[in-house]
Design a protein around this motif. Structure first.
Motif, PDB file in Angstrom:
ATOM      1  N   GLY A  78       0.779  -1.221   0.000  1.00  0.00           N
ATOM      2  CA  GLY A  78       0.000   0.000   0.000  1.00  0.00           C
ATOM      3  C   GLY A  78       0.813   1.275   0.000  1.00  0.00           C
ATOM      4  N   PRO A  79       0.114   2.431   0.045  1.00  0.00           N
ATOM      5  CA  PRO A  79       0.759   3.750   0.016  1.00  0.00           C
ATOM      6  C   PRO A  79       1.413   4.088   1.345  1.00  0.00           C
ATOM      7  CG  PRO A  79      -1.610   3.983   0.223  1.00  0.00           C
ATOM      8  CD  PRO A  79      -1.346   2.510   0.056  1.00  0.00           C
ATOM      9  N   ASP A  80       1.787   5.364   1.527  1.00  0.00           N
ATOM     10  CA  ASP A  80       2.659   5.728   2.641  1.00  0.00           C
ATOM     11  C   ASP A  80       2.112   6.794   3.581  1.00  0.00           C
ATOM     12  OD1 ASP A  80       4.979   4.094   1.752  1.00  0.00           O
ATOM     13  OD2 ASP A  80       4.889   5.429   0.021  1.00  0.00           O
ATOM     14  N   ALA A  81       0.900   7.310   3.360  1.00  0.00           N
ATOM     15  CA  ALA A  81       0.392   8.394   4.212  1.00  0.00           C
ATOM     16  C   ALA A  81       0.296   7.942   5.668  1.00  0.00           C
ATOM     17  CB  ALA A  81      -0.971   8.848   3.719  1.00  0.00           C
ATOM     18  N   GLY A  82       0.798   8.776   6.570  1.00  0.00           N
ATOM     19  CA  GLY A  82       0.863   8.389   7.971  1.00  0.00           C
ATOM     20  C   GLY A  82      -0.398   8.638   8.764  1.00  0.00           C
ATOM     21  N   SER A  95      -6.419  12.352   6.325  1.00  0.00           N
ATOM     22  CA  SER A  95      -6.360  13.762   5.962  1.00  0.00           C
ATOM     23  C   SER A  95      -7.669  14.176   5.294  1.00  0.00           C
ATOM     24  CB  SER A  95      -5.196  14.021   4.996  1.00  0.00           C
ATOM     25  OG  SER A  95      -5.247  15.328   4.476  1.00  0.00           O
ATOM     26  N   THR A  96      -8.363  15.144   5.894  1.00  0.00           N
ATOM     27  CA  THR A  96      -9.565  15.680   5.279  1.00  0.00           C
ATOM     28  C   THR A  96      -9.181  16.410   3.995  1.00  0.00           C
ATOM     29  OG1 THR A  96     -10.612  15.949   7.437  1.00  0.00           O
ATOM     30  CG2 THR A  96     -11.535  17.208   5.597  1.00  0.00           C
ATOM     31  N   GLY A  97      -9.788  16.012   2.908  1.00  0.00           N
ATOM     32  CA  GLY A  97      -9.469  16.627   1.627  1.00  0.00           C
ATOM     33  C   GLY A  97      -8.521  15.794   0.787  1.00  0.00           C
ATOM     34  N   LEU A  98      -7.804  14.848   1.401  1.00  0.00           N
ATOM     35  CA  LEU A  98      -6.909  13.974   0.640  1.00  0.00           C
ATOM     36  C   LEU A  98      -7.371  12.525   0.738  1.00  0.00           C
ATOM     37  CD1 LEU A  98      -3.405  15.519   1.462  1.00  0.00           C
ATOM     38  CD2 LEU A  98      -4.684  15.684  -0.677  1.00  0.00           C
ATOM     39  N   GLY A  99      -7.440  12.010   1.980  1.00  0.00           N
ATOM     40  CA  GLY A  99      -7.901  10.639   2.101  1.00  0.00           C
ATOM     41  C   GLY A  99      -7.408   9.954   3.357  1.00  0.00           C
ATOM     42  N   PRO A 100      -7.567   8.632   3.413  1.00  0.00           N
ATOM     43  CA  PRO A 100      -7.239   7.878   4.621  1.00  0.00           C
ATOM     44  C   PRO A 100      -5.751   7.626   4.777  1.00  0.00           C
ATOM     45  CG  PRO A 100      -8.016   6.408   2.921  1.00  0.00           C
ATOM     46  CD  PRO A 100      -8.178   7.795   2.373  1.00  0.00           C
ATOM     47  N   ALA A 101      -5.373   7.241   5.992  1.00  0.00           N
ATOM     48  CA  ALA A 101      -4.019   6.785   6.244  1.00  0.00           C
ATOM     49  C   ALA A 101      -3.741   5.528   5.420  1.00  0.00           C
ATOM     50  CB  ALA A 101      -3.829   6.497   7.732  1.00  0.00           C
ATOM     51  N   ALA A 102      -2.479   5.292   5.165  1.00  0.00           N
ATOM     52  CA  ALA A 102      -2.081   4.188   4.298  1.00  0.00           C
ATOM     53  C   ALA A 102      -2.437   2.834   4.896  1.00  0.00           C
ATOM     54  CB  ALA A 102      -0.581   4.259   4.047  1.00  0.00           C
ATOM     55  N   GLU A 103      -2.813   1.911   4.026  1.00  0.00           N
ATOM     56  CA  GLU A 103      -3.082   0.535   4.424  1.00  0.00           C
ATOM     57  C   GLU A 103      -2.533  -0.420   3.375  1.00  0.00           C
ATOM     58  OE1 GLU A 103      -7.210   0.957   7.012  1.00  0.00           O
ATOM     59  OE2 GLU A 103      -7.328   0.318   4.924  1.00  0.00           O
ATOM     60  N   ASP A 104      -2.019  -1.562   3.837  1.00  0.00           N
ATOM     61  CA  ASP A 104      -1.720  -2.670   2.945  1.00  0.00           C
ATOM     62  C   ASP A 104      -2.934  -3.588   2.910  1.00  0.00           C
ATOM     63  OD1 ASP A 104       0.871  -1.713   2.564  1.00  0.00           O
ATOM     64  OD2 ASP A 104       1.712  -3.736   2.570  1.00  0.00           O
ATOM     65  N   GLU A 105      -3.006  -4.385   1.868  1.00  0.00           N
ATOM     66  CA  GLU A 105      -4.162  -5.256   1.685  1.00  0.00           C
ATOM     67  C   GLU A 105      -3.730  -6.680   1.380  1.00  0.00           C
ATOM     68  OE1 GLU A 105      -6.802  -1.778  -0.582  1.00  0.00           O
ATOM     69  OE2 GLU A 105      -6.385  -3.695  -1.564  1.00  0.00           O
ATOM     70  N   ILE A 154      -8.301  -8.599   3.888  1.00  0.00           N
ATOM     71  CA  ILE A 154      -7.691  -8.185   5.151  1.00  0.00           C
ATOM     72  C   ILE A 154      -6.944  -6.888   4.867  1.00  0.00           C
ATOM     73  CG2 ILE A 154      -5.911  -8.755   6.884  1.00  0.00           C
ATOM     74  CD1 ILE A 154      -6.528 -11.734   6.332  1.00  0.00           C
ATOM     75  N   TRP A 155      -7.021  -5.934   5.772  1.00  0.00           N
ATOM     76  CA  TRP A 155      -6.341  -4.661   5.557  1.00  0.00           C
ATOM     77  C   TRP A 155      -5.756  -4.180   6.879  1.00  0.00           C
ATOM     78  CZ3 TRP A 155     -11.433  -5.775   5.465  1.00  0.00           C
ATOM     79  CH2 TRP A 155     -12.237  -5.173   6.434  1.00  0.00           C
ATOM     80  N   TYR A 156      -4.651  -3.409   6.804  1.00  0.00           N
ATOM     81  CA  TYR A 156      -3.981  -2.988   8.032  1.00  0.00           C
ATOM     82  C   TYR A 156      -3.078  -1.792   7.787  1.00  0.00           C
ATOM     83  CZ  TYR A 156      -0.101  -5.832   6.127  1.00  0.00           C
ATOM     84  OH  TYR A 156       0.879  -6.362   5.335  1.00  0.00           O
ATOM     85  N   THR A 157      -2.939  -0.982   8.825  1.00  0.00           N
ATOM     86  CA  THR A 157      -2.110   0.210   8.787  1.00  0.00           C
ATOM     87  C   THR A 157      -0.749  -0.076   9.417  1.00  0.00           C
ATOM     88  OG1 THR A 157      -2.884   0.957  10.935  1.00  0.00           O
ATOM     89  CG2 THR A 157      -4.161   1.663   9.014  1.00  0.00           C
ATOM     90  N   ALA A 202       5.226   5.602   7.934  1.00  0.00           N
ATOM     91  CA  ALA A 202       4.870   6.110   9.259  1.00  0.00           C
ATOM     92  C   ALA A 202       4.986   4.992  10.291  1.00  0.00           C
ATOM     93  CB  ALA A 202       3.444   6.649   9.236  1.00  0.00           C
ATOM     94  N   HIS A 203       5.245   5.393  11.543  1.00  0.00           N
ATOM     95  CA  HIS A 203       5.321   4.440  12.653  1.00  0.00           C
ATOM     96  C   HIS A 203       4.510   4.985  13.825  1.00  0.00           C
ATOM     97  CE1 HIS A 203       8.890   3.597  10.189  1.00  0.00           C
ATOM     98  NE2 HIS A 203       8.781   2.353  10.634  1.00  0.00           N
ATOM     99  N   PRO A 204       3.194   5.053  13.663  1.00  0.00           N
ATOM    100  CA  PRO A 204       2.368   5.670  14.707  1.00  0.00           C
ATOM    101  C   PRO A 204       2.390   4.918  16.028  1.00  0.00           C
ATOM    102  CG  PRO A 204       1.004   4.599  13.038  1.00  0.00           C
ATOM    103  CD  PRO A 204       2.395   4.606  12.507  1.00  0.00           C
ATOM    104  N   SER A 205       2.828   3.661  16.018  1.00  0.00           N
ATOM    105  CA  SER A 205       2.874   2.903  17.269  1.00  0.00           C
ATOM    106  C   SER A 205       4.107   3.239  18.099  1.00  0.00           C
ATOM    107  CB  SER A 205       2.852   1.406  16.972  1.00  0.00           C
ATOM    108  OG  SER A 205       3.962   1.037  16.172  1.00  0.00           O
ATOM    109  N   ILE A 206       5.058   3.980  17.536  1.00  0.00           N
ATOM    110  CA  ILE A 206       6.241   4.408  18.284  1.00  0.00           C
ATOM    111  C   ILE A 206       5.920   5.719  18.995  1.00  0.00           C
ATOM    112  CG2 ILE A 206       8.646   5.171  18.106  1.00  0.00           C
ATOM    113  CD1 ILE A 206       9.020   3.294  15.791  1.00  0.00           C
ATOM    114  N   GLY A 207       6.134   5.751  20.301  1.00  0.00           N
ATOM    115  CA  GLY A 207       5.869   6.954  21.072  1.00  0.00           C
ATOM    116  C   GLY A 207       6.928   8.014  20.863  1.00  0.00           C
ATOM    117  N   LEU A 208       6.600   9.240  21.202  1.00  0.00           N
ATOM    118  CA  LEU A 208       7.539  10.342  21.015  1.00  0.00           C
ATOM    119  C   LEU A 208       8.825  10.155  21.829  1.00  0.00           C
ATOM    120  CD1 LEU A 208       7.911  12.989  19.509  1.00  0.00           C
ATOM    121  CD2 LEU A 208       6.860  14.177  21.437  1.00  0.00           C
TER     122      LEU A 208
END
Length: 916
Positions: A269-273, A276-286, A348-351, A700-706
Motif C-alpha cells: 500500500g501507500p505511505d500516508a501516515g 487527511s480531510t481533503g486527501l484521504g485515509p491513512a495508508a493501508e496494505d491489503e 484483510i487490511w492494516y495500517t 509512518a510508525h504511529p505505534s512508536i511513542g515520542l
C-alpha cells in the motif's frame, strides 16, 4: 441458552483448538543456499529441484541430489530508470507449466534490456539443468514507463484449468501525492497518475491478468474475465480481455487456490501516515481475495473501500470523495472506460499501527505478500506432509514484519481467523514461498537491504517431523581453560527430548592439534561428569545424546589446558555502591593476578596492559566478551540503538551504507548542527515523510511513542562523531560521572569495565578475563520495582512502566539498595482528581519488609486538579523524606497508606536518592 454455559463452551472449544496446534519444535528450518543477490520468486519442479530468479537476471537452480545451486541462465534485463537511478524492474517472476513433466516449459516475467520500455512474459524450455535461451517465445508484452518509479508486481501462478495469472504494478510514482492517491492529472505528469494504469480498463498495469497459454506460444482468453465479449464475439476496444482483476497498486505476490479457484494477493500500500480531510485515509496494505473477476479500487479506494478525495494537483483543491459503488475515471491519461466496475473491499487490511480489526498483524512497516493454500489431499504420498491442522488454510506473509500467518476461511471463502505460523521462526524478509512435492514449505528470504545482495538472503526449506524427534542437546562446562592439572565440571543441563524418551549420554574428549599424539579419546557416560585435564593442549569435547529409538544429536565445545585465565577484580573503594551521582567522584580500584604473568599489585603486570574504562550509557546493554584484547568505544545512546534493532528500520537503512533509505551516518551528518533535529526527526519517524532523500517515502510508525522516537534519533545523531578509542583509566583513582549532551541524569547507567589479556603460557593461546560494575541512576521508577503487591494496577505509558495504587496498605520494593551517603529521598507522586478520583495518602519507607523498621515517610499527599499530573508532563514537586545514619545494602519497601481511602490513592512515579 445460559450465558455462562455459552462462555464456558467457548472456552472449552478454544482450549481444544489450541491443543491441536502442531508443536513448533516439530518443524525444522533447513538452509539450502544463501548469500543471494536479490532473489524474487521461486518455483518447485516435480523432482524437488528449485528454480528461482534474482532481479539482475540470474536464473538459478538448486539440485537436492547434490545440494548445490548454480546459475543456469542469465537474462539481459533493465534495472535502471532513465535518470540511471535504481529501479524495481528486472527479472521479476518465474513459474513452470502445469504440464512441466512432459513439456519442460518455464515462464519468466521480466524487463528486457534495451530502449523499449516494456515488460514481457516469455516461455523457455528447461533441458536437464540448463535453460535454453534459444527456445524463447514471447507470450505477452506490457508497455511501461521507465522515467519514474515504482511498482512492478511480477508474480506468476496457475489455476486447476491451466490458466496463467500474472500480477502487474501500477507503474506510478507516489512522491507527488504525499502517500495519498496518485492522481496527478497535470500535463506531463503521467508517471504520477495511477488512473493511466490501475483504473484504466485498456491498460494491463495495476492488474492481475488471466490468460490460457497455448502450445504455439500464443494465448487465449478464459471465460469469466472482467470484461466479457460483445454479442458479435469481439471485445470493447476500451477494455483488455486479459484483465481478471484491476485496481491494484503493487500486487507483488499472488497465489491461486487450486481447489476453489479463489485468487489471493498481497497489495503493497501507500505511505500516508494519517487520515487527511481533503486527501484521504491513512495508508493501508491489503491482502486481497477474488472469488470472481472484479475491480479492487486503487487509486480511488484503499482497504475496506476507504475513499480518497478527487484532489486537483493544479489548484490544490479537493473535490468530492470517490464513490465505491460507481467509480469514474475522467483522467486525461485514461484510454479506457470512464465508468468502472464497483470497487470491492480487501480481504484483510492494516495500517502501520496495530489494527483493531486484525490485531495479530502487529505494527510497523508494511509489505503484504500472499502465499499458497495448503491441502492435505495434495500430499497423500509426500515424505513430510504438514499436519492436517493446516488443511485449507491460506498462508499469508509479511516482507517487512517477518511473519507468516495461517488464515482460516469458511467454505464460502469468508475470513474466520488467523494465527501466527511458527512464532519463533526467524525470517529475513520472506519474498516468496511454495509447497514442494515432499510436503515441505520452501521460502525465499530477500535479506535486509534493498537493491543489494544481502549475506543473510537465502533459500530455506521448512520440514515437518510428525514422528520421533531427536534430542535437543545443551552442553556446558564451568571452566573452559586452566593450568594443568585442572578439574572441569561438565553439564548437560538444558538437554530435552520433546518425546520424553529415555536418553543416553556420551561425552567424548578428544585431543586435537599438537596434543593429538598425547593420548586416545576419553569417553564419559554420565549426564554431568567431572574430568581432570592433566596434559596441556587443546581438546574438542562433544556431548552426544541418543534417545531410546536411536535418534541422536551432538553439541561440541573446546577446552584448553595449559594456561590459567587471569583473575580480575573491580571494586569501589568508597561512597555509594548502587548509584552514580552526576558530576560527583566515584572511587574505584582494579587488581589483576595471573598464575603465569604475575600481578598488577607487584608490577609484574604493567598497568598499561589492563584496560579500564568508565562511561555513561542511557540504558544498559548486553556486554560482549572482549576476546580480541580490544575494547570498542561504548555506545552512549544504547536505548535508541536497541529500539532501532527491534524495529523495522533496518529494512530501509544501514548504519554506514545507503539502502532504499539513507545511511544513518549520512542522516547524522546532515542534521548534526540542527538544534531542532531531535524534534524534527522524531516527528518524521512517527508520521513518515518523503522528498528529502529521494523518491521512496518513509513509512509512518504511529505505534512508536515520542520519547522512544527521540531516543532513536539521539542514537542516530551520535553517529556523526567518529568514535574515538575509549579513554583508559589507571588501576586506581576516581572518575566523575559526566552526562553527555542529550543524556538524562535521571536515567541510564554508569558502567565500569576492566579487562586483561594474558601472554599465554606453555604454548597455549592467551586468555582474557573481563569484569564489569554498573551503577544505576539515582532515580528509580516505581513501575520498574523488583516486586510489588499483586493488586496494584500496572500499565505502560510511553517509555515508562507505571503503577496506580488502587488499594491501601500495598507496596513496591527495590532489592539491595546501598544507602551509604544517602541523605534523603525525593518522591514524585501524583494524586489526580480528574483522571483518577485519587484519595491521596502517604508513602512509608520500611527496611527489609512491608512491616519492617520505619525509615521515614512523606507528608500527606493531597489530591489535585493538575490535568498533566497523571501524564507526568509537568511532574509535581517532590515529596522529601530525610534519611540519616543508614549505610550498606537494604531492601526498601515503599508502603502506600491511607486508612480511610475507598478507591485509588495516587500514582507513585519515581524515587530519587539524594547524596550528601
Amino acid at each position: 441458552m445460559n450465558k455462562s454455559f455459552t462462555l464456558f463452551s467457548l472456552l472449552i472449544a478454544s482450549t481444544v483448538a489450541l491443543a491441536q496446534v502442531p508443536e513448533e519444535n516439530r518443524f525444522q528450518k533447513v538452509v539450502l543456499t544463501e548469500n543471494l543477490n536479490e532473489p524474487l520468486e521461486l518455483t518447485i519442479l516435480p523432482d524437488e529441484r528449485v528454480l528461482f530468479v534474482e532481479r539482475h537476471g540470474a536464473v538459478k537452480l538448486y539440485v537436492p541430489a547434490t545440494k548445490k545451486t548454480s546459475v543456469i541462465a542469465t537474462i539481459p534485463v533493465s534495472t535502471k530508470y532513465s535518470d540511471d537511478s535504481e529501479a524495481e524492474d528486472g527479472l521479476l517472476g518465474a513459474s513452470i507449466d502445469p504440464n512441466f513433466a512432459k513439456n519442460h516449459w518455464v515462464y519468466l516475467y521480466y524487463s528486457p534490456a534495451g530502449a523499449t520500455p516494456e515488460n514481457i512474459l516469455a516461455r523457455f524450455e528447461l533441458k536437464g539443468n540448463t535453460l535454453d535461451l534459444n527456445s524463447k517465445k514471447v507470450i505477452l508484452r506490457i508497455p511501461v514507463q521507465r522515467d519514474n518509479c515504482c511498482h512492478t508486481g511480477g508474480s506468476i501462478d496457475w489455476d486447476a484449468h491451466g490458466n496463467l495469472y500474472l500480477s502487474t504494478g501500477d507503474n506510478t510514482s507516489p512522491r507527488a501525492s504525499e502517500g495519498y492517491a496518485p492522481i496527478d492529472e497535470r500535463p506531463g505528469k503521467g508517471p504520477f497518475d495511477a488512473q493511466k494504469s490501475s483504473s484504466n480498463t485498456a491498460d494491463l498495469r495495476g492488474k492481475v491478468i488471466r490468460i490460457h497459454p497455448e502450445a504455439d506460444g500464443k494465448y487465449t482468453i478464459p471465460e469469466g474475465n472482467l470484461f466479457p465479449k460483445n454479442a458479435d464475439g469481439t471485445y470493447d476496444p476500451k477494455t483488455r480481455p486479459e484483465i481478471y482483476t484491476m485496481g491494484h497498486r503493487n500486487p507483488y505476490r499472488i497465489a491461486v487456490d487450486k481447489k476453489t479457484g479463489f485468487l489471493y494477493w498481497g497489495d503493497v500500500g501507500p505511505d500516508a501516515g494519517k487520515d487527511s480531510t481533503g486527501l484521504g485515509p491513512a495508508a493501508e496494505d491489503e491482502f486481497g481475495q477474488a472469488r470472481k473477476a472484479g475491480n479492487f479500487g486503487w487509486p480511488y479506494f484503499v482497504g475496506d473501500n476507504k475513499a480518497y478525495w478527487d484532489y486537483d494537483f493544479e489548484t490544490k483543491k479537493s473535490g468530492e470523495k470517490f464513490n465505491p459503488d460507481k467509480p469514474v475515471n475522467n483522467s486525461p491519461n485514461n484510454t479506457g472506460l470512464n465508468e468502472l466496475p464497483p470497487a470491492q473491499k480487501a480481504f484483510i487490511w492494516y495500517t502501520a499501527a496495530e489494527t483493531k480489526r486484525f490485531p495479530s498483524l502487529g505494527s510497523g512497516g508494511r509489505s503484504a505478500m500472499a502465499g499458497p493454500v495448503y491441502y492435505v489431499d495434495d500430499f497423500k504420498n509426500a515424505k513430510r506432509p504438514f499436519p492436517a491442522y493446516y488443511d485449507k488454510k491460506v498462508f499469508l506473509y509479511e516482507w517487512m514484519r517477518d511473519w507468516i500467518m495461517a488464515v482460516t476461511v469458511s467454505p464460502k471463502g469468508d475470513y474466520v481467523k488467523m494465527e501466527r505460523f511458527l512464532p519463533n521462526l526467524k525470517l529475513e524478509h520472506p519474498i516468496d514461498m511454495a509447497f514442494g512435492p515432499n510436503g515441505d514449505l520452501y521460502i525465499l528470504e530477500y535479506g535486509q537491504g534493498w537493491f543489494m545482495g544481502n549475506p543473510e538472503s537465502k533459500l530455506v526449506r521448512i520440514e515437518y517431523n510428525g514422528g520421533n524427534r531427536k534430542p535437543a542437546v545443551a552442553a556446558s562446562v564451568d571452566k573452559k581453560a586452566g593450568a594443568v592439572p585442572f578439574k572441569a565440571q561438565f553439564s548437560s543441563a538444558g538437554t530435552v527430548d520433546f518425546d520424553k524418551d529415555t536418553l543416553q549420554y556420551q561425552w567424548k574428549i578428544v585431543p586435537v592439534g599438537s596434543a593429538a599424539a598425547s593420548g586416545a579419546p576419553v569417553i564419559l557416560t554420565e549426564p554431568n561428569p567431572a574430568y581432570v585435564f592433566k596434559k596441556k593442549g587443546t581438546y574438542k569435547v562433544s556431548l552426544t545424546v541418543t534417545d531410546s529409538k536411536g535418534l541422536k544429536d551432538t553439541q561440541t565445545m573446546t577446552v584448553q589446558a595449559g594456561n590459567e585465565p587471569p583473575q580480575v577484580s573491580l571494586e569501589l573503594t568508597g561512597g555509594n555502591r548502587s548509584f552514580f551521582f552526576p558530576e560527583k567522584p566515584i572511587h574505584y580500584k582494579v587488581n589483576v593476578t595471573d598464575q603465569e604473568d604475575g600481578s598488577l599489585e607487584k608490577s609484574s603486570i604493567p598497568a598499561s596492559k589492563v584496560r579500564i574504562t568508565a562511561a555513561y550509557q542511557d540504558a544498559e546493554d548486553k556486554p560482549k566478551a572482549d576476546m580480541g584484547g580490544h575494547q570498542e568505544a561504548p555506545v552512549t545512546f544504547t536505548a535508541g540503538k536497541t529500539l532501532i534493532e527491534k524495529s523495522d528500520c533496518k529494512a530501509c537503512h544501514f548504519q554506514d551504507k545507503k539502502s532504499i533509505g539513507p545511511a544513518f551516518k549520512d542522516v547524522a551528518a546532515k542534521y548534526k548542527s540542527d538544534s531542532k533535529a531531535v524534534d524534527l526527526l522524531s516527528d518524521k519517524i512517527i508520521k513518515g515523510g518523503a522528498g528529502v532523500w529521494g523518491e521512496t517515502a518513509m513509512s509512518a510508525h504511529p505505534s512508536i511513542g515520542l520519547p522512544e522516537a527521540g531516543q532513536m534519533v539521539k542514537y542516530i545523531l551520535s553517529l556523526a562523531d567518529e568514535k574515538a578509542a575509549p579513554v583508559l583509566l589507571q588501576p586506581a583513582g576516581e572518575v566523575f560521572a559526566k552526562i553527555p549532551t542529550g543524556g538524562d541524569p535521571n536515567k541510564g547507567v554508569f558502567k565500569f569495565l576492566a579487562a586483561y589479556t594474558d601472554k599465554g603460557a606453555n604454548g597455549m593461546p592467551a586468555q582474557t578475563t573481563e569484569q564489569m560494575l554498573v551503577l544505576k541512576s539515582p532515580t528509580l521508577m516505581f513501575g520498574n520495582a523488583d516486586d510489588a503487591s499483586k493488586n496494584l494496577m500496572r500499565f505502560k505509558m510511553g517509555e515508562n512502566n507505571l503503577l496506580i495504587v488502587t488499594q491501601a496498605n500495598t507496596y513496591a520494593y527495590f532489592k539491595g539498595i546501598d544507602l551509604t551517603d544517602i541523605t534523603g529521598l525525593d518522591l514524585i507522586v501524583a494524586a489526580p482528581k480528574e483522571q483518577l478520583n485519587a484519595q491521596g495518602g502517604i508513602v512509608e519507607i520500611h527496611d527489609g519488609a512491608a512491616d519492617g523498621a520505619l525509615l521515614g515517610k512523606t507528608e500527606w499527599i493531597a489530591p489535585n486538579d493538575d490535568p498533566n499530573a497523571f501524564t507526568s508532563k509537568t511532574p509535581p514537586k517532590p515529596f522529601k523524606v530525610p534519611l540519616s545514619g543508614q549505610s550498606g545494602l537494604h531492601d526498601l519497601y515503599f508502603v502506600f497508606k491511607n486508612d480511610n481511602a475507598k478507591g485509588a490513592l495516587y500514582v507513585p512515579f519515581s524515587v530519587t536518592f539524594v547524596s550528601k
